[in-house]
Design a protein around this motif. Structure first.
Motif, PDB file in Angstrom:
ATOM      1  N   GLN A 211      -8.873  -6.671   5.254  1.00  0.00           N
ATOM      2  CA  GLN A 211      -7.691  -6.431   4.501  1.00  0.00           C
ATOM      3  C   GLN A 211      -6.504  -5.881   5.816  1.00  0.00           C
ATOM      4  O   GLN A 211      -6.828  -5.236   6.609  1.00  0.00           O
ATOM      5  N   VAL A 212      -5.265  -6.688   5.662  1.00  0.00           N
ATOM      6  CA  VAL A 212      -4.335  -6.411   6.665  1.00  0.00           C
ATOM      7  C   VAL A 212      -3.155  -6.271   5.841  1.00  0.00           C
ATOM      8  O   VAL A 212      -2.925  -5.866   4.652  1.00  0.00           O
ATOM      9  N   ALA A 213      -2.134  -5.792   6.573  1.00  0.00           N
ATOM     10  CA  ALA A 213      -0.816  -5.015   6.355  1.00  0.00           C
ATOM     11  C   ALA A 213       0.098  -5.914   5.505  1.00  0.00           C
ATOM     12  O   ALA A 213       0.867  -5.503   4.555  1.00  0.00           O
ATOM     13  N   SER A 214       0.070  -7.313   5.831  1.00  0.00           N
ATOM     14  CA  SER A 214       1.170  -7.969   5.429  1.00  0.00           C
ATOM     15  C   SER A 214       0.572  -9.616   4.760  1.00  0.00           C
ATOM     16  O   SER A 214      -0.475 -10.109   5.524  1.00  0.00           O
ATOM     17  N   LEU A 215       1.032 -10.261   4.180  1.00  0.00           N
ATOM     18  CA  LEU A 215       0.720 -11.622   3.772  1.00  0.00           C
ATOM     19  C   LEU A 215       0.872 -12.508   4.953  1.00  0.00           C
ATOM     20  O   LEU A 215       0.118 -13.407   5.156  1.00  0.00           O
ATOM     21  N   GLU A 216       1.996 -12.352   5.971  1.00  0.00           N
ATOM     22  CA  GLU A 216       2.064 -13.266   7.059  1.00  0.00           C
ATOM     23  C   GLU A 216       0.720 -12.968   7.792  1.00  0.00           C
ATOM     24  O   GLU A 216       0.227 -13.896   8.451  1.00  0.00           O
ATOM     25  N   GLN A 217       0.343 -11.819   8.121  1.00  0.00           N
ATOM     26  CA  GLN A 217      -0.613 -11.749   8.810  1.00  0.00           C
ATOM     27  C   GLN A 217      -2.056 -12.392   8.348  1.00  0.00           C
ATOM     28  O   GLN A 217      -2.791 -12.772   9.124  1.00  0.00           O
TER      29      GLN A 217
ATOM     30  N   ALA B 126       7.915  -1.981 -10.399  1.00  0.00           N
ATOM     31  CA  ALA B 126       8.203  -3.259 -10.911  1.00  0.00           C
ATOM     32  C   ALA B 126       7.477  -4.388 -10.808  1.00  0.00           C
ATOM     33  O   ALA B 126       7.782  -5.452 -10.047  1.00  0.00           O
ATOM     34  N   GLY B 127       6.064  -4.159 -11.258  1.00  0.00           N
ATOM     35  CA  GLY B 127       5.212  -5.123 -11.211  1.00  0.00           C
ATOM     36  C   GLY B 127       3.780  -4.634 -10.605  1.00  0.00           C
ATOM     37  O   GLY B 127       3.581  -4.876  -9.578  1.00  0.00           O
ATOM     38  N   ALA B 128       2.900  -4.331 -11.180  1.00  0.00           N
ATOM     39  CA  ALA B 128       1.510  -3.878 -10.808  1.00  0.00           C
ATOM     40  C   ALA B 128       0.485  -4.397 -11.945  1.00  0.00           C
ATOM     41  O   ALA B 128       0.703  -4.408 -13.100  1.00  0.00           O
ATOM     42  N   PHE B 129      -0.818  -4.825 -11.283  1.00  0.00           N
ATOM     43  CA  PHE B 129      -1.701  -4.960 -12.082  1.00  0.00           C
ATOM     44  C   PHE B 129      -2.508  -3.891 -12.536  1.00  0.00           C
ATOM     45  O   PHE B 129      -2.156  -2.744 -12.130  1.00  0.00           O
ATOM     46  N   TRP B 130      -3.139  -3.938 -13.709  1.00  0.00           N
ATOM     47  CA  TRP B 130      -3.890  -2.912 -14.173  1.00  0.00           C
ATOM     48  C   TRP B 130      -5.169  -2.494 -13.500  1.00  0.00           C
ATOM     49  O   TRP B 130      -6.071  -3.384 -13.391  1.00  0.00           O
ATOM     50  N   THR B 131      -5.339  -1.373 -13.127  1.00  0.00           N
ATOM     51  CA  THR B 131      -6.554  -0.876 -12.689  1.00  0.00           C
ATOM     52  C   THR B 131      -6.878   0.450 -12.867  1.00  0.00           C
ATOM     53  O   THR B 131      -5.899   1.455 -13.347  1.00  0.00           O
ATOM     54  N   MET B 132      -8.244   0.764 -13.395  1.00  0.00           N
ATOM     55  CA  MET B 132      -8.617   2.456 -13.651  1.00  0.00           C
ATOM     56  C   MET B 132      -7.916   3.455 -12.566  1.00  0.00           C
ATOM     57  O   MET B 132      -7.391   4.174 -13.266  1.00  0.00           O
TER      58      MET B 132
ATOM     59  N   VAL C 207      -9.836 -12.788   3.649  1.00  0.00           N
ATOM     60  CA  VAL C 207      -8.701 -11.743   3.991  1.00  0.00           C
ATOM     61  C   VAL C 207      -8.007 -11.634   3.045  1.00  0.00           C
ATOM     62  O   VAL C 207      -7.348 -12.756   2.247  1.00  0.00           O
ATOM     63  N   THR C 208      -7.207 -10.564   2.864  1.00  0.00           N
ATOM     64  CA  THR C 208      -5.997 -10.238   1.729  1.00  0.00           C
ATOM     65  C   THR C 208      -5.272  -9.055   2.279  1.00  0.00           C
ATOM     66  O   THR C 208      -5.469  -8.470   3.461  1.00  0.00           O
ATOM     67  N   VAL C 209      -4.283  -8.906   1.375  1.00  0.00           N
ATOM     68  CA  VAL C 209      -3.266  -7.602   1.869  1.00  0.00           C
ATOM     69  C   VAL C 209      -3.910  -6.483   1.144  1.00  0.00           C
ATOM     70  O   VAL C 209      -4.505  -6.392   0.190  1.00  0.00           O
ATOM     71  N   ILE C 210      -3.698  -5.388   2.162  1.00  0.00           N
ATOM     72  CA  ILE C 210      -4.543  -4.079   1.799  1.00  0.00           C
ATOM     73  C   ILE C 210      -3.778  -3.440   0.715  1.00  0.00           C
ATOM     74  O   ILE C 210      -2.684  -3.745   0.076  1.00  0.00           O
ATOM     75  N   ASN C 211      -4.764  -3.069  -0.183  1.00  0.00           N
ATOM     76  CA  ASN C 211      -4.453  -2.388  -1.556  1.00  0.00           C
ATOM     77  C   ASN C 211      -4.216  -3.304  -2.528  1.00  0.00           C
ATOM     78  O   ASN C 211      -3.446  -3.014  -3.682  1.00  0.00           O
TER      79      ASN C 211
ATOM     80  N   GLY D  23       0.846  -1.110  -0.117  1.00  0.00           N
ATOM     81  CA  GLY D  23       0.132   0.154   0.045  1.00  0.00           C
ATOM     82  C   GLY D  23       0.885   1.233   0.120  1.00  0.00           C
ATOM     83  O   GLY D  23       0.543   2.288  -0.707  1.00  0.00           O
ATOM     84  N   ARG D  24       1.774   1.216   0.866  1.00  0.00           N
ATOM     85  CA  ARG D  24       2.873   2.369   0.876  1.00  0.00           C
ATOM     86  C   ARG D  24       3.824   2.463  -0.303  1.00  0.00           C
ATOM     87  O   ARG D  24       3.750   3.704  -0.972  1.00  0.00           O
ATOM     88  N   VAL D  25       3.969   1.455  -1.087  1.00  0.00           N
ATOM     89  CA  VAL D  25       4.619   1.543  -2.336  1.00  0.00           C
ATOM     90  C   VAL D  25       3.574   2.443  -3.414  1.00  0.00           C
ATOM     91  O   VAL D  25       4.162   3.517  -4.099  1.00  0.00           O
ATOM     92  N   GLN D  26       2.556   2.135  -3.426  1.00  0.00           N
ATOM     93  CA  GLN D  26       1.480   2.861  -4.532  1.00  0.00           C
ATOM     94  C   GLN D  26       1.283   4.274  -4.130  1.00  0.00           C
ATOM     95  O   GLN D  26       1.350   5.281  -5.057  1.00  0.00           O
ATOM     96  N   GLU D  27       1.262   4.481  -2.573  1.00  0.00           N
ATOM     97  CA  GLU D  27       1.177   5.808  -2.373  1.00  0.00           C
ATOM     98  C   GLU D  27       2.517   6.630  -2.857  1.00  0.00           C
ATOM     99  O   GLU D  27       2.510   8.006  -3.042  1.00  0.00           O
ATOM    100  N   GLU D  28       3.672   6.221  -2.515  1.00  0.00           N
ATOM    101  CA  GLU D  28       5.207   6.859  -2.940  1.00  0.00           C
ATOM    102  C   GLU D  28       5.067   7.007  -4.483  1.00  0.00           C
ATOM    103  O   GLU D  28       5.794   7.945  -4.757  1.00  0.00           O
ATOM    104  N   ALA D  29       4.483   5.992  -5.225  1.00  0.00           N
ATOM    105  CA  ALA D  29       4.439   6.281  -6.619  1.00  0.00           C
ATOM    106  C   ALA D  29       3.357   7.670  -6.803  1.00  0.00           C
ATOM    107  O   ALA D  29       3.785   8.403  -7.769  1.00  0.00           O
TER     108      ALA D  29
END
Length: 283
Positions: free
Chosen positions: A174-180, A103-109, A151-155, A88-94
């Motif tokens: 939605q949680v912060a990490s895959l481990e969670q 380096a690797g993102a699905f397409w969304t509108m 359950v899945t990872v946020i964003n 989620g933070r990566v997307q905000e930084e972009a």
């Protein structure tokens, strides 16, 4: 009597045109001059595509990181793969322009509002349903998930169609990490987890979790794209063209297939005998 004025008018027009051309070309020239390095990031819980380097946790390694180094050689600009936080933070930084590439993102509108996608995609992935091994869930279509707790990872995105369906019809935490997310599934705080197949298998192996299984069919088959932030100093027409041509060349050479295999082996070596890592409580 009018001739001197006519000559002056022509000279003024020429000076104005020259100044206008300078102003038009200046932003592109400055962008090219500023583009001495590209900073990239991505989902840090995405082996064998991307994960944090155990020797330097500020750095990302994996097949996508290796592909970016091949791209850097093609375009003649260094690319640094850096850990900047969870997905989620990566997307905000972009969005903010603090990183140039994902380096690797699905397409969304919604993502097209803040970054450009390079075509064609460099890889296809499958997003699947994960459940406890003893779960009695009959799943063959999306509607079978209605009424269950997911359950899945946020964003995370699983394609425009499924994202819309999930928002309208599913109960999803939605949680912060895959481990969670894995811990929530194991503790029966969720009936199922949605995540991509290869990264999911990699983390289950790392955490020594053997009582979770994958269901078919896949929720979605999505493509991974390289993206460039709209606010990147390197986002010029010339650079987009250079990256596009380089990516087409690398994809035509099927570069990622060999990189995936070598990074699957690297992940396994790094996690041989690994104990389950401590995680914060799921929330």
């Amino acid at each position: 009597m009018n001739k001197p004025h006519a000559g002056l008018s022509v000279r003024c027009c020429k000076l104005f045109a020259s100044a206008l051309l300078t102003l038009i070309s200046l932003p592109q020239a400055l962008a090219q001059e500023a583009c001495t390095m590209l900073l990239a990031s991505g989902n840090p819980q995405y082996p064998p595509y991307l994960w944090r380097d155990p020797a330097d946790e500020n750095r990302l390694i994996g097949a996508n990181a290796d592909l970016m180094q091949m791209l850097a050689k093609e375009i003649g600009v260094p690319i640094e793969l850096r850990y900047v936080g969870p997905w989620g933070r990566v997307q905000e930084e972009a969005r903010a322009g603090h990183i140039d590439l994902i380096a690797g993102a699905f397409w969304t509108m919604p993502r097209t509002e803040y970054m450009d996608y390079f075509y064609p995609p460099f890889h296809d992935t499958r997003s699947v349903i994960w459940v406890r091994a003893n779960a009695k869930i009959n799943y063959s279509r999306w509607n079978d998930l209605i009424g269950l707790q997911g359950v899945t990872v946020i964003n995370n995105s699983f394609g425009e169609d499924f994202d819309r369906f999930a928002k309208q019809s599913l109960k999803m935490t939605q949680v912060a990490s895959l481990e969670q997310a894995i811990q929530m599934l194991k503790r029966s705080r969720a009936d199922y987890m949605i995540y991509e197949d290869s990264p999911g298998q990699a983390f289950l192996s790392k955490l020594s979790v053997g009582d979770v299984k994958m269901l078919s069919p896949a929720v979605a088959n999505e493509s991974l794209f390289l993206t460039l932030s709209h606010k990147s100093a390197c986002n010029s027409g010339e650079m987009r063209g250079r990256i596009t041509r380089a990516m087409i060349k690398l994809i035509s050479q099927k570069s990622l297939a060999a990189l995936l295999e070598s990074n699957i082996q690297l992940w396994r070596r790094q996690n041989e005998g690994a104990k389950p890592t401590s995680t914060s409580k799921p929330h």
